[in-house]
Design a protein around this motif. Structure first.
Motif, PDB file in Angstrom:
ATOM      1  N   LYS A  16       0.821  -1.214   0.000  1.00  2.00           N
ATOM      2  CA  LYS A  16       0.000   0.000   0.000  1.00  2.00           C
ATOM      3  C   LYS A  16       0.858   1.269   0.000  1.00  2.00           C
ATOM      4  N   TYR A  17       2.104   1.119   0.409  1.00  2.00           N
ATOM      5  CA  TYR A  17       2.957   2.292   0.586  1.00  2.00           C
ATOM      6  C   TYR A  17       4.142   2.329  -0.385  1.00  2.00           C
ATOM      7  N   ILE A  18       4.537   1.171  -0.920  1.00  2.00           N
ATOM      8  CA  ILE A  18       5.723   1.117  -1.768  1.00  2.00           C
ATOM      9  C   ILE A  18       5.394   0.394  -3.063  1.00  2.00           C
ATOM     10  N   GLU A  19       5.736   1.022  -4.167  1.00  2.00           N
ATOM     11  CA  GLU A  19       5.644   0.370  -5.469  1.00  2.00           C
ATOM     12  C   GLU A  19       7.051  -0.042  -5.872  1.00  2.00           C
ATOM     13  N   PHE A  20       7.261  -1.324  -6.024  1.00  2.00           N
ATOM     14  CA  PHE A  20       8.599  -1.838  -6.297  1.00  2.00           C
ATOM     15  C   PHE A  20       8.877  -1.788  -7.795  1.00  2.00           C
ATOM     16  N   THR A  21       9.731  -0.847  -8.168  1.00  2.00           N
ATOM     17  CA  THR A  21      10.097  -0.667  -9.575  1.00  2.00           C
ATOM     18  C   THR A  21      11.588  -0.347  -9.661  1.00  2.00           C
ATOM     19  N   ASP A  22      12.380  -1.369  -9.828  1.00  2.00           N
ATOM     20  CA  ASP A  22      13.800  -1.201 -10.136  1.00  2.00           C
ATOM     21  C   ASP A  22      14.630  -0.620  -8.989  1.00  2.00           C
ATOM     22  N   GLN A  23      14.163  -0.739  -7.746  1.00  2.00           N
ATOM     23  CA  GLN A  23      14.993  -0.282  -6.625  1.00  2.00           C
ATOM     24  C   GLN A  23      15.988  -1.379  -6.219  1.00  2.00           C
ATOM     25  N   ASP A  24      16.987  -0.973  -5.446  1.00  2.00           N
ATOM     26  CA  ASP A  24      17.741  -1.941  -4.667  1.00  2.00           C
ATOM     27  C   ASP A  24      16.915  -2.240  -3.418  1.00  2.00           C
ATOM     28  N   VAL A  25      16.867  -3.511  -3.032  1.00  2.00           N
ATOM     29  CA  VAL A  25      16.121  -3.921  -1.842  1.00  2.00           C
ATOM     30  C   VAL A  25      17.076  -4.702  -0.947  1.00  2.00           C
ATOM     31  N   LEU A  26      17.173  -4.286   0.305  1.00  2.00           N
ATOM     32  CA  LEU A  26      18.091  -4.913   1.244  1.00  2.00           C
ATOM     33  C   LEU A  26      17.335  -5.389   2.476  1.00  2.00           C
ATOM     34  N   PHE A  27      17.459  -6.676   2.781  1.00  2.00           N
ATOM     35  CA  PHE A  27      16.974  -7.216   4.051  1.00  2.00           C
ATOM     36  C   PHE A  27      18.158  -7.215   5.002  1.00  2.00           C
ATOM     37  N   LEU A  28      18.060  -6.428   6.060  1.00  2.13           N
ATOM     38  CA  LEU A  28      19.179  -6.207   6.983  1.00  2.13           C
ATOM     39  C   LEU A  28      18.686  -6.448   8.407  1.00  2.13           C
ATOM     40  N   TYR A  29      18.936  -7.640   8.921  1.00  5.54           N
ATOM     41  CA  TYR A  29      18.389  -8.019  10.222  1.00  5.54           C
ATOM     42  C   TYR A  29      19.465  -8.573  11.140  1.00  5.54           C
ATOM     43  N   SER A  30      19.285  -8.309  12.431  1.00  3.59           N
ATOM     44  CA  SER A  30      20.164  -8.883  13.440  1.00  3.59           C
ATOM     45  C   SER A  30      19.735 -10.318  13.735  1.00  3.59           C
ATOM     46  N   THR A  31      20.699 -11.127  14.170  1.00  2.69           N
ATOM     47  CA  THR A  31      20.389 -12.516  14.493  1.00  2.69           C
ATOM     48  C   THR A  31      19.391 -12.618  15.637  1.00  2.69           C
ATOM     49  N   SER A  32      19.413 -11.665  16.550  1.00  2.23           N
ATOM     50  CA  SER A  32      18.491 -11.713  17.690  1.00  2.23           C
ATOM     51  C   SER A  32      17.045 -11.548  17.249  1.00  2.23           C
ATOM     52  N   VAL A  33      16.803 -10.823  16.164  1.00  5.39           N
ATOM     53  CA  VAL A  33      15.449 -10.682  15.625  1.00  5.39           C
ATOM     54  C   VAL A  33      15.075 -11.890  14.772  1.00  5.39           C
ATOM     55  N   LEU A  34      15.951 -12.302  13.883  1.00 11.42           N
ATOM     56  CA  LEU A  34      15.637 -13.419  12.994  1.00 11.42           C
ATOM     57  C   LEU A  34      15.467 -14.726  13.763  1.00 11.42           C
ATOM     58  N   ASN A  35      16.131 -14.851  14.899  1.00 11.28           N
ATOM     59  CA  ASN A  35      16.021 -16.064  15.702  1.00 11.28           C
ATOM     60  C   ASN A  35      14.815 -16.020  16.628  1.00 11.28           C
ATOM     61  N   ASN A  36      13.994 -14.994  16.484  1.00 11.72           N
ATOM     62  CA  ASN A  36      12.782 -14.838  17.278  1.00 11.72           C
ATOM     63  C   ASN A  36      11.668 -14.368  16.354  1.00 11.72           C
TER      64      ASN A  36
END
Length: 233
Positions: free
Chosen positions: A208-228
């Motif tokens: 609803k807020y972002i139209e994905f058109t040719d951007q760079d997209v980065l998933f940047l997460y700490s292990t403490s979040v991904l492990n929970n």
């Protein structure tokens, strides 16, 4: 048309695991995450980090110590990184989340934030509260959580627009609180950066807020979040 990347931020136990401190098998964890996300291009940053890059009294990393991390991300994503970032040390002492939990007479940390001439004209917008904000809110340094000085604190959606950026590219970052201190370092590299925190925004609402058109997209997460994973919506 977007280029999609993934980078994992180790928590402090990663650097203590070889010293007998109770820790998970980080290499196995990294391998499992990469195996389950084959559509994402991995960017390793662990070799640029050490224990001293993190606050003693807090979980987070020090912004002034991760410019080399930003450089690795910028290089892998194909954008230049400005070379005149300098750290300004805040006058207020920094008492992180461990300070109160420890129940000990700990000395506080010092907190710094990086600035440059290229960041002066950045426009930062907080979509959760529908208002313009500063890239650094120094008033938060005397509040409940001084780390909230970086990019509005724990809000679900924010953008940084920089008319002085070194490229016309756009970056969308899905990240947690570690991302908030890193993104100002990349604000000179991208014309627009959008930070989405799906701990606070259901992922089904992102379109609803972002139209994905040719951007760079980065998933940047700490292990403490991904492990929970219950923290992610």
């Amino acid at each position: 048309g977007s280029k999609i990347y993934l980078s994992l931020i180790p928590d402090k136990n990663y650097f203590l695991a070889d010293e007998g401190v109770l820790a998970m098998d980080y290499e196995k964890f990294f391998a499992q995450v990469y195996e389950q996300t084959p559509h994402l291009t991995p960017i390793s940053i662990t070799e640029k980090l050490q224990l001293s890059d993190y606050y003693r009294t807090d979980t987070h990393w020090k912004q002034e110590e991760i410019i080399d991390v930003a450089a690795v991300l910028a290089e892998r994503m194909g954008v230049p990184l400005e070379d005149d970032l300098t750290g300004d040390r805040a006058d207020e002492p920094f008492y992180g989340v461990y300070f109160g939990q420890a129940g000990l007479d700990l000395s506080p940390d010092a907190i710094s934030y990086c600035t440059s001439d290229r960041l002066l004209d950045c426009h930062v917008f907080d979509y959760e509260n529908n208002k313009e904000i500063s890239i650094y809110n120094v008033n938060a340094l005397t509040g409940r959580d001084p780390y909230e000085m970086f990019l509005g604190g724990n809000i679900s959606l924010a953008t940084i627009e920089n008319p002085n950026a070194l490229s016309d590219k756009e970056l969308v970052v899905f990240g947690d609180s570690f991302s908030r201190s890193l993104l100002p370092l990349l604000a000179g590299s991208y014309r627009k950066i959008t930070l989405v925190d799906i701990r606070y925004m259901p992922s089904a609402q992102v379109g609803k807020y972002i139209e994905f058109t040719d951007q760079d997209v980065l998933f940047l997460y700490s292990t403490s979040v991904l492990n929970n994973r219950i923290t992610l919506k």
